[in-house]
Design a protein around this motif. Structure first.
Motif, PDB file in Angstrom:
ATOM      1  N   GLY A  33       0.821  -1.211   0.000  1.00 19.03           N
ATOM      2  CA  GLY A  33       0.000   0.000   0.000  1.00 19.03           C
ATOM      3  C   GLY A  33       0.850   1.255   0.000  1.00 19.03           C
ATOM      4  O   GLY A  33       0.554   2.213  -0.721  1.00 19.03           O
ATOM      5  N   ASP A  34       1.920   1.257   0.805  1.00 24.99           N
ATOM      6  CA  ASP A  34       2.821   2.411   0.813  1.00 24.99           C
ATOM      7  C   ASP A  34       3.472   2.611  -0.547  1.00 24.99           C
ATOM      8  O   ASP A  34       3.587   3.734  -1.046  1.00 24.99           O
ATOM      9  N   ARG A  35       3.891   1.511  -1.156  1.00 23.93           N
ATOM     10  CA  ARG A  35       4.528   1.602  -2.474  1.00 23.93           C
ATOM     11  C   ARG A  35       3.543   2.138  -3.509  1.00 23.93           C
ATOM     12  O   ARG A  35       3.881   3.007  -4.325  1.00 23.93           O
ATOM     13  N   LEU A  36       2.322   1.654  -3.447  1.00 22.21           N
ATOM     14  CA  LEU A  36       1.288   2.124  -4.371  1.00 22.21           C
ATOM     15  C   LEU A  36       1.024   3.621  -4.183  1.00 22.21           C
ATOM     16  O   LEU A  36       0.926   4.374  -5.163  1.00 22.21           O
ATOM     17  N   LEU A  37       0.934   4.059  -2.937  1.00 20.18           N
ATOM     18  CA  LEU A  37       0.704   5.481  -2.671  1.00 20.18           C
ATOM     19  C   LEU A  37       1.874   6.335  -3.155  1.00 20.18           C
ATOM     20  O   LEU A  37       1.677   7.413  -3.713  1.00 20.18           O
ATOM     21  N   ARG A  38       3.099   5.843  -2.939  1.00 15.28           N
ATOM     22  CA  ARG A  38       4.264   6.602  -3.417  1.00 15.28           C
ATOM     23  C   ARG A  38       4.265   6.711  -4.928  1.00 15.28           C
ATOM     24  O   ARG A  38       4.554   7.771  -5.484  1.00 15.28           O
ATOM     25  N   ARG A  39       3.913   5.611  -5.611  1.00 13.19           N
ATOM     26  CA  ARG A  39       3.876   5.652  -7.087  1.00 13.19           C
ATOM     27  C   ARG A  39       2.803   6.609  -7.584  1.00 13.19           C
ATOM     28  O   ARG A  39       3.017   7.368  -8.528  1.00 13.19           O
ATOM     29  N   ARG A  40       1.651   6.569  -6.960  1.00 10.83           N
ATOM     30  CA  ARG A  40       0.579   7.487  -7.372  1.00 10.83           C
ATOM     31  C   ARG A  40       0.975   8.936  -7.131  1.00 10.83           C
ATOM     32  O   ARG A  40       0.708   9.809  -7.958  1.00 10.83           O
ATOM     33  N   ARG A  41       1.601   9.189  -5.977  1.00  9.99           N
ATOM     34  CA  ARG A  41       2.031  10.548  -5.665  1.00  9.99           C
ATOM     35  C   ARG A  41       3.075  11.025  -6.676  1.00  9.99           C
ATOM     36  O   ARG A  41       3.009  12.157  -7.163  1.00  9.99           O
TER      37      ARG A  41
END
Length: 82
Positions: A33-41
């Motif tokens: 989830g953190d990785r996904l949020l970082r990629r989206r950001r």
């Protein structure tokens, strides 16, 4: 089914004994989830940067080309009065 019945059905399903959850599942889910949020950001920031660059490029082009101004005449009027 009314709302209360639906809630009771959901509570019953959640209250049943289910298969045990693997011990590392929560940590993996948080990491993904953190990785996904970082990629989206990052993607959002890159898109904003590209949008700002496009606006800046358009503004520079418009200031230089002046597309709103009438182009100069390509032919000269005939000389009269001599």
């Amino acid at each position: 089914m009314r709302r209360g019945e639906r809630e009771d059905a959901v509570r019953a399903v959640l209250g049943r004994a289910v298969a045990p959850v693997p011990p590392g599942l929560y940590a993996d889910a948080v990491r993904r989830g953190d990785r996904l949020l970082r990629r989206r950001r990052l993607a959002r920031r890159v898109l904003w940067l590209l949008a700002c660059a496009a606006v800046l490029a358009f503004a520079v082009w418009a200031a230089e080309a002046r597309p709103w101004a009438e182009p100069p005449s390509r032919t000269t009027p005939p000389v009269t009065g001599r």
